[in-house]
Motif scaffolding. Sequence first.
Motif, PDB file in Angstrom:
ATOM      1  N   ALA A  68       1.037  -1.171  -0.006  1.00 43.32           N
ATOM      2  CA  ALA A  68      -0.088  -0.139   0.135  1.00 43.32           C
ATOM      3  C   ALA A  68       0.794   1.283  -0.090  1.00 43.32           C
ATOM      4  N   GLU A  69       1.946   1.159   0.839  1.00 44.99           N
ATOM      5  CA  GLU A  69       2.869   2.314   0.993  1.00 44.99           C
ATOM      6  C   GLU A  69       3.491   2.590  -0.470  1.00 44.99           C
ATOM      7  N   ILE A  70       3.816   1.503  -1.256  1.00 55.23           N
ATOM      8  CA  ILE A  70       4.685   1.497  -2.365  1.00 55.23           C
ATOM      9  C   ILE A  70       3.638   2.045  -3.543  1.00 55.23           C
ATOM     10  N   ASN A  71       2.431   1.559  -3.696  1.00 56.27           N
ATOM     11  CA  ASN A  71       1.552   2.006  -4.664  1.00 56.27           C
ATOM     12  C   ASN A  71       0.757   3.094  -4.243  1.00 56.27           C
ATOM     13  N   TYR A  72       0.878   3.977  -3.185  1.00 56.48           N
ATOM     14  CA  TYR A  72      -0.183   4.899  -2.515  1.00 56.48           C
ATOM     15  C   TYR A  72      -0.643   6.004  -3.425  1.00 56.48           C
ATOM     16  N   ASP A  73       0.558   6.353  -4.509  1.00 59.73           N
ATOM     17  CA  ASP A  73      -0.053   7.560  -5.203  1.00 59.73           C
ATOM     18  C   ASP A  73      -0.490   6.688  -6.349  1.00 59.73           C
ATOM     19  N   ARG A  74      -0.183   5.940  -6.941  1.00 61.38           N
ATOM     20  CA  ARG A  74      -0.594   5.031  -8.001  1.00 61.38           C
ATOM     21  C   ARG A  74      -2.197   4.830  -8.047  1.00 61.38           C
ATOM     22  N   LEU A  75      -2.616   4.093  -6.760  1.00 58.60           N
ATOM     23  CA  LEU A  75      -3.666   3.658  -6.639  1.00 58.60           C
ATOM     24  C   LEU A  75      -4.636   4.828  -5.926  1.00 58.60           C
ATOM     25  N   GLY A  76      -4.149   5.859  -5.740  1.00 58.03           N
ATOM     26  CA  GLY A  76      -5.030   6.929  -4.959  1.00 58.03           C
ATOM     27  C   GLY A  76      -5.648   6.772  -3.709  1.00 58.03           C
ATOM     28  N   LEU A  77      -4.781   5.839  -3.048  1.00 55.57           N
ATOM     29  CA  LEU A  77      -5.721   5.649  -1.775  1.00 55.57           C
ATOM     30  C   LEU A  77      -5.725   6.839  -0.811  1.00 55.57           C
ATOM     31  N   LEU A  78      -6.797   6.787   0.037  1.00 52.77           N
ATOM     32  CA  LEU A  78      -6.967   7.586   1.146  1.00 52.77           C
ATOM     33  C   LEU A  78      -6.796   7.068   2.389  1.00 52.77           C
ATOM     34  N   GLU A  79      -6.316   7.622   3.416  1.00 53.85           N
ATOM     35  CA  GLU A  79      -6.212   7.281   4.868  1.00 53.85           C
ATOM     36  C   GLU A  79      -7.438   7.096   5.565  1.00 53.85           C
ATOM     37  N   LEU A  80      -7.926   5.886   6.312  1.00 52.86           N
ATOM     38  CA  LEU A  80      -8.884   5.640   6.894  1.00 52.86           C
ATOM     39  C   LEU A  80      -9.242   6.513   8.144  1.00 52.86           C
ATOM     40  N   HIS A  81     -10.251   7.229   8.389  1.00 56.63           N
ATOM     41  CA  HIS A  81     -10.285   7.840   9.597  1.00 56.63           C
ATOM     42  C   HIS A  81     -11.654   7.427  10.262  1.00 56.63           C
ATOM     43  N   PRO A  82     -11.972   7.544  11.727  1.00 59.57           N
ATOM     44  CA  PRO A  82     -13.138   6.978  12.236  1.00 59.57           C
ATOM     45  C   PRO A  82     -14.342   7.595  11.803  1.00 59.57           C
ATOM     46  N   GLU A  83     -14.329   8.856  11.402  1.00 56.24           N
ATOM     47  CA  GLU A  83     -15.716   9.511  11.152  1.00 56.24           C
ATOM     48  C   GLU A  83     -15.979   9.028   9.837  1.00 56.24           C
ATOM     49  N   GLN A  84     -15.523   8.196   8.957  1.00 57.56           N
ATOM     50  CA  GLN A  84     -15.894   7.557   7.578  1.00 57.56           C
ATOM     51  C   GLN A  84     -16.729   6.366   7.671  1.00 57.56           C
ATOM     52  N   PHE A  85     -16.689   5.809   8.891  1.00 58.63           N
ATOM     53  CA  PHE A  85     -17.731   4.769   9.001  1.00 58.63           C
ATOM     54  C   PHE A  85     -18.781   5.249   9.715  1.00 58.63           C
ATOM     55  N   GLY A  86     -20.078   4.755   9.602  1.00 59.21           N
ATOM     56  CA  GLY A  86     -21.220   4.909   9.821  1.00 59.21           C
ATOM     57  C   GLY A  86     -22.123   3.666  10.704  1.00 59.21           C
ATOM     58  N   TYR A  87     -23.197   3.967  10.918  1.00 56.48           N
ATOM     59  CA  TYR A  87     -24.105   3.080  11.995  1.00 56.48           C
ATOM     60  C   TYR A  87     -24.992   2.184  10.782  1.00 56.48           C
ATOM     61  N   VAL A  88     -25.634   1.091  11.008  1.00 58.09           N
ATOM     62  CA  VAL A  88     -26.214   0.264  10.219  1.00 58.09           C
ATOM     63  C   VAL A  88     -27.519   1.301  10.021  1.00 58.09           C
ATOM     64  N   ASP A  89     -27.954   1.878  11.254  1.00 58.50           N
ATOM     65  CA  ASP A  89     -29.203   2.388  10.877  1.00 58.50           C
ATOM     66  C   ASP A  89     -29.313   3.730   9.753  1.00 58.50           C
TER      67      ASP A  89
END
Length: 116
Positions: A68-89
Amino acid sequence: MRTLLYILTTLSVISLAFWAYRENYATQAALSETRELRQEIREAHERLAVLRAEWAYLNRPDRLRDLAEINYDRLGLLELHPEQFGYVDQVAYPPDPLLPITNPVDVINLTGEARP
């Protein structure tokens, strides 16, 4: 009468011997097929064990992190943050489809009178 009994007995013994001979070969063929199938199953289990080991090796967290670190720019990956997750409801599920009307009832003519 005795001769007829001897002939019938001899014919029955010969027919039973022939039946036993055929059953013996059928049993041997079934046992041979069973051995072959068990061998195939053993080989399939061995291949599966190798594939599981390869999968575990390729999915090591440190290896995936490095990839993931090697291909970070090529894949356009974003870092995960807790506020990116939601609840089932919070998930918007589609509404249930309406059931088709198969037996309509005439509610306009409730008086029971026949329609002209």
